[in-house]
Enzyme design. Structure first.
Site, PDB file in Angstrom:
ATOM      1  N   TYR A  49      41.361  64.907 -24.442  1.00  0.00           N
ATOM      2  CA  TYR A  49      40.294  64.643 -24.141  1.00  0.00           C
ATOM      3  C   TYR A  49      39.447  65.682 -25.136  1.00  0.00           C
ATOM      4  CZ  TYR A  49      35.269  64.647 -21.898  1.00  0.00           C
ATOM      5  OH  TYR A  49      34.059  63.842 -21.665  1.00  0.00           O
ATOM      6  N   SER A  95       9.786  59.557   2.979  1.00  0.00           N
ATOM      7  CA  SER A  95      11.557  60.302   3.947  1.00  0.00           C
ATOM      8  C   SER A  95      11.836  59.550   5.306  1.00  0.00           C
ATOM      9  CB  SER A  95      10.918  61.874   4.315  1.00  0.00           C
ATOM     10  OG  SER A  95       9.767  61.770   5.023  1.00  0.00           O
ATOM     11  N   GLU A 151      25.709  55.374   6.242  1.00  0.00           N
ATOM     12  CA  GLU A 151      26.466  56.089   4.881  1.00  0.00           C
ATOM     13  C   GLU A 151      25.825  57.640   5.555  1.00  0.00           C
ATOM     14  OE1 GLU A 151      23.120  55.368   2.141  1.00  0.00           O
ATOM     15  OE2 GLU A 151      23.687  53.459   2.095  1.00  0.00           O
ATOM     16  N   LYS A 196      24.378  61.352   5.699  1.00  0.00           N
ATOM     17  CA  LYS A 196      23.438  62.027   5.410  1.00  0.00           C
ATOM     18  C   LYS A 196      23.553  63.196   4.659  1.00  0.00           C
ATOM     19  CE  LYS A 196      18.438  62.754   6.416  1.00  0.00           C
ATOM     20  NZ  LYS A 196      18.249  63.739   5.920  1.00  0.00           N
ATOM     21  N   LYS A 256      21.123  51.605   7.746  1.00  0.00           N
ATOM     22  CA  LYS A 256      20.283  51.457   6.346  1.00  0.00           C
ATOM     23  C   LYS A 256      19.847  49.207   7.279  1.00  0.00           C
ATOM     24  CE  LYS A 256      20.309  54.138   2.338  1.00  0.00           C
ATOM     25  NZ  LYS A 256      20.855  54.657   1.300  1.00  0.00           N
ATOM     26  N   CYS A 305       5.433 100.294  13.714  1.00  0.00           N
ATOM     27  CA  CYS A 305       6.000  99.961  12.379  1.00  0.00           C
ATOM     28  C   CYS A 305       7.199 100.546  11.454  1.00  0.00           C
ATOM     29  CB  CYS A 305       4.768  99.816  10.943  1.00  0.00           C
ATOM     30  SG  CYS A 305       5.508  98.860   9.687  1.00  0.00           S
TER      31      CYS A 305
END
Ligand code: IVH
Length: 687
Positions: free
Chosen positions: A34, A80, A130, A132, A307, A425
């Site tokens: 390559y 979204s 699919e 996520k 989907k 504190c």
């Protein structure tokens, strides 16, 4: 001629091997072979620059670092997905889809014929499922098959142009193969991510160089994409999967699965594995099966995406302002681990709030090693009856920082200690106070160094003013030495100041000063975010800066006026108002402006809805608009401060009407709603 042909031949050969190696994962030649091809191409292109093209495989790393990222509007907004967490909710999603398809009217379907509409409504609903991918959303644009740009999701309406970095990723082809001649524009969307193993070794490298490691693969990915120097980005182990379509010209698909197959044929690296399933029962079975398989994948996923397969059905279902109705995410249960709670410390936040932090025996969880977790407040420690020395279960959900779920009381040995309430504190030793109606303890010392450190951290962070080199350690030094007592002090630092700090070299000092200097040109949205106003995150600051031309305009607005801005609720409005009433804050702002920071939205004179003639007006869109999709029209109207709703009612001010309008036009005419065409609207807006 021979040389040009040889160059072409080499490119095709190299592209083929790039694809076999990076996209299909089945190389057929050795690295040496390559390299030989690659070197020959580089040499020939150097000798014959007249044949150089931007889609040559040698053009992955473009020359010089950028000054910043140009932002650009998406041709179709990047929405979204809404989430579900149980099979029941997935079934509801399916029921909703069937109901909508049965009751849809043709007028609301975009870009399909009446015949197609009728067919699609009657057909069974198939799904594609699919992974996520837990990464960063990116849109890739190709023109005539050549890569032209990559944009981040940004706020969904506009994103940053990160082309120079994305170009360096071998999993992103610069040139598409065997595309139809008609395909002039193709935008595909997907996820850039880091595999778990790559992330671990990259972080190990950072640690070795005494640099701060990233919290998780997602942050590492986001940080890498926001590198200004593409040569640096090129070193990061980023990969990309393509999973959906954006703006296209000259191609159409019947189904999502068909699109995925076609994209794979073009040489894009398509999300894998994906499954086409006949109904929701099969989808739920797969969700169930996948939950335990999630770790078999080399990259992190936080659920599955479901989907609707038919593109016609998708068109009929359409989108809400936030997300398409044809897609949903099924989120996996949070991941858990058991470890030892070795101590509880208190951390001082930007506003003086003391937050308890669980110090844990390091334990691997969801691809990273966890050492600390948040505990929110003392009440929570009490409620959960947590003791120092307990064995605890920790959990990592969607958020970056894990939380302590419960302690395993049955494993106690008797040496565990009940943690104490804070009395002073931990940073300044000042008194700690707990207001009557609040759960948090606060350090009330306004000049408490820990508060200043957190403010400064936030101010310089990625997403805010993005000041490279202003890390935790340096922030600590700057505040501890007294060099920085307020945000404007940062811009008053000089070389001598910095060199007085321990371990600060001349080069680092110069780099930091130039990073501070160049942060002055950050857009006002970044500055607003950097100020760290309570409840005001990056999304809100984007909204605000689209609305006002100058940060000072916020000072003049009442809570009511602020609430009128779309997406700004009463809590956020009150917080902004309070911030701009505070004398100290105003002094800080005045000084920052005098020091040359950017308060004015120079590029966006159009983005001032309060002065636009359609600000606050409600629009409905119908028919086919000339040269603009409906999503684009919606974004266009919103940029002028108008609201866009789905159906015509007495509250509608305008119907934006294209050709082939249907029942909405009739209804608008009945109700006497003003009907306006795109050209008329444009002239009204002075475009
Ligand atoms: S489809 C709006 N498919 O998840 C529909 N998104 O939480 C387009 N994501 O912004 C997105 N894996 O960046 C789709 N297989 C996948 C995905 C995926 C990850 C991201 C995507 C989206 C986010 C929503």
């Amino acid at each position: 001629m021979d040389i040009e042909r040889r160059i072409q031949g080499l490119r095709n050969e190299i592209r083929k091997h790039d694809r076999l190696y990076h996209v299909e994962n089945r190389p057929i030649i050795s690295d040496q072979e390559y390299d030989q091809l690659y070197r020959e191409l580089v040499d020939l292109e150097q000798q014959h620059p007249e044949f150089l093209t931007p889609d040559s495989p040698t053009q992955r790393v473009g020359g010089t670092p950028l000054d910043g990222f140009r932002s650009e509007r998406h041709r179709i907004p990047m929405l979204s997905i809404s989430n579900t967490y149980s099979p029941g909710e997935v079934r509801e999603f399916d029921a909703r889809i069937h109901r909508m398809l049965q009751t849809a009217d043709y007028d609301s379907a975009l870009g399909i014929s009446e015949q197609e509409f009728r067919n699609a409504c009657g057909k069974p609903v198939e799904y594609v499922v699919e992974p996520k991918v837990d990464g960063v959303a990116i849109a890739l644009c190709y023109e005539q098959g050549t890569f032209v740009k990559a944009l981040t999701r940004g706020d969904g309406v506009e994103g940053d142009d990160v082309s120079a970095n994305v170009r360096t990723m071998r999993t992103v082809p610069l040139h598409l193969e065997s595309i139809p001649e008609s395909l002039s524009h193709l935008e595909v969307r997907g996820e850039v991510y880091m595999e778990r193993a790559d992330f671990e070794s990259y972080n190990a490298e950072l640690l070795q160089q005494a640099k701060e490691p990233f919290a998780n693969p997602r942050n590492a990915t986001a940080g890498s994409l926001k590198q200004l120097d593409p040569r640096e980005a090129a070193k990061r182990p980023l990969k990309m999967f393509v999973h959906s379509l954006g703006y296209m010209e000259g191609i159409q698909f019947q189904t999502h699965a068909e699109a995925l197959h076609a994209l794979a044929d073009f040489g894009l690296r398509v999300i894998a594995p994906f499954h086409v399933l006949p109904d929701i029962a099969a989808v739920i079975a797969l969700c169930d099966e996948f939950e335990s398989k999630r770790y078999d994948l080399p990259f992190g996923i936080d659920g599955l995406v479901i989907k609707v397969n038919s593109r016609h059905q998708q068109a009929i279902l359409g989108s809400t302002t936030k997300s398409p109705r044809w897609v949903i995410a099924y989120k996996f249960k949070a991941e858990q681990a058991t470890t030892l709670l070795s101590n509880i410390t208190w951390q001082v936040g930007r506003t003086g709030a003391l937050t308890p932090v669980a110090e844990l025996e390091p334990v691997p969880l969801a691809g990273t090693v966890i050492r600390r977790a948040t505990l929110h407040n003392y009440d929570e420690i009490e409620r959960k009856d947590l003791r120092i020395g307990d064995r605890v279960i920790i959990e990592k959900g969607g958020e970056v920082i894990p939380k302590v779920v419960l302690s395993l009381k049955e494993t106690r040995t008797g040496i565990e200690r009940v943690p104490e309430r804070p009395t002073q504190c931990p940073s300044c030793g000042g008194v700690v106070h707990r207001p009557e109606d609040e759960v948090v303890y606060r350090c009330e010392n306004l000049s408490c160094p820990a508060q200043m450190e957190r403010r400064l951290d936030h101010f310089g962070a990625r997403g805010a003013m993005d000041i490279e080199g202003l890390g935790d350690v340096l922030v600590h030094q700057l505040v501890e030495s007294g060099l920085v007592k307020s945000l404007p002090d940062l811009y008053r630092l000089d070389r001598e100041h910095l060199l007085s700090l321990e371990r600060m070299g001349e080069k680092s000092a110069d780099n930091l000063l130039s990073a501070i200097q160049s942060s002055k040109t950050q857009p006002p949205s970044r500055l607003l975010f950097g100020l760290g106003i309570r409840h005001v995150g990056s999304h809100v600051t984007n909204v605000l800066s689209r609305t006002v031309g100058n940060i000072w305009e916020l000072k003049e607005k009442s809570v009511e006026q602020l609430t009128e801005i779309s997406e700004i609720g009463p809590v956020v409005a009150a917080s902004i108002h309070e911030f701009f009433q505070d004398e100290n804050n105003l002094t800080v702002l005045e000084q920052l402006e005098q020091l040359g920071l950017n308060f004015v939205n120079a590029e966006k004179p159009e983005a001032r809805p309060h002065t636009s003639p359609i600000a606050g007006k409600t629009f409905v869109i119908t028919g086919t608009l000339e040269g603009m999709s409906r999503d684009e029209a919606k974004a266009f109207l919103e940029s002028y401060g108008a609201k866009v709703t789905g159906s015509v009612s007495a509250k509608t001010d305008f119907l934006l009407c294209g050709t082939d309008a249907g029942s909405k036009l009739t209804k608008a005419q009945q109700l006497g709603v003003r009907v306006i065409e795109l050209t008329e609207l444009r002239s009204l807006l002075g475009e």
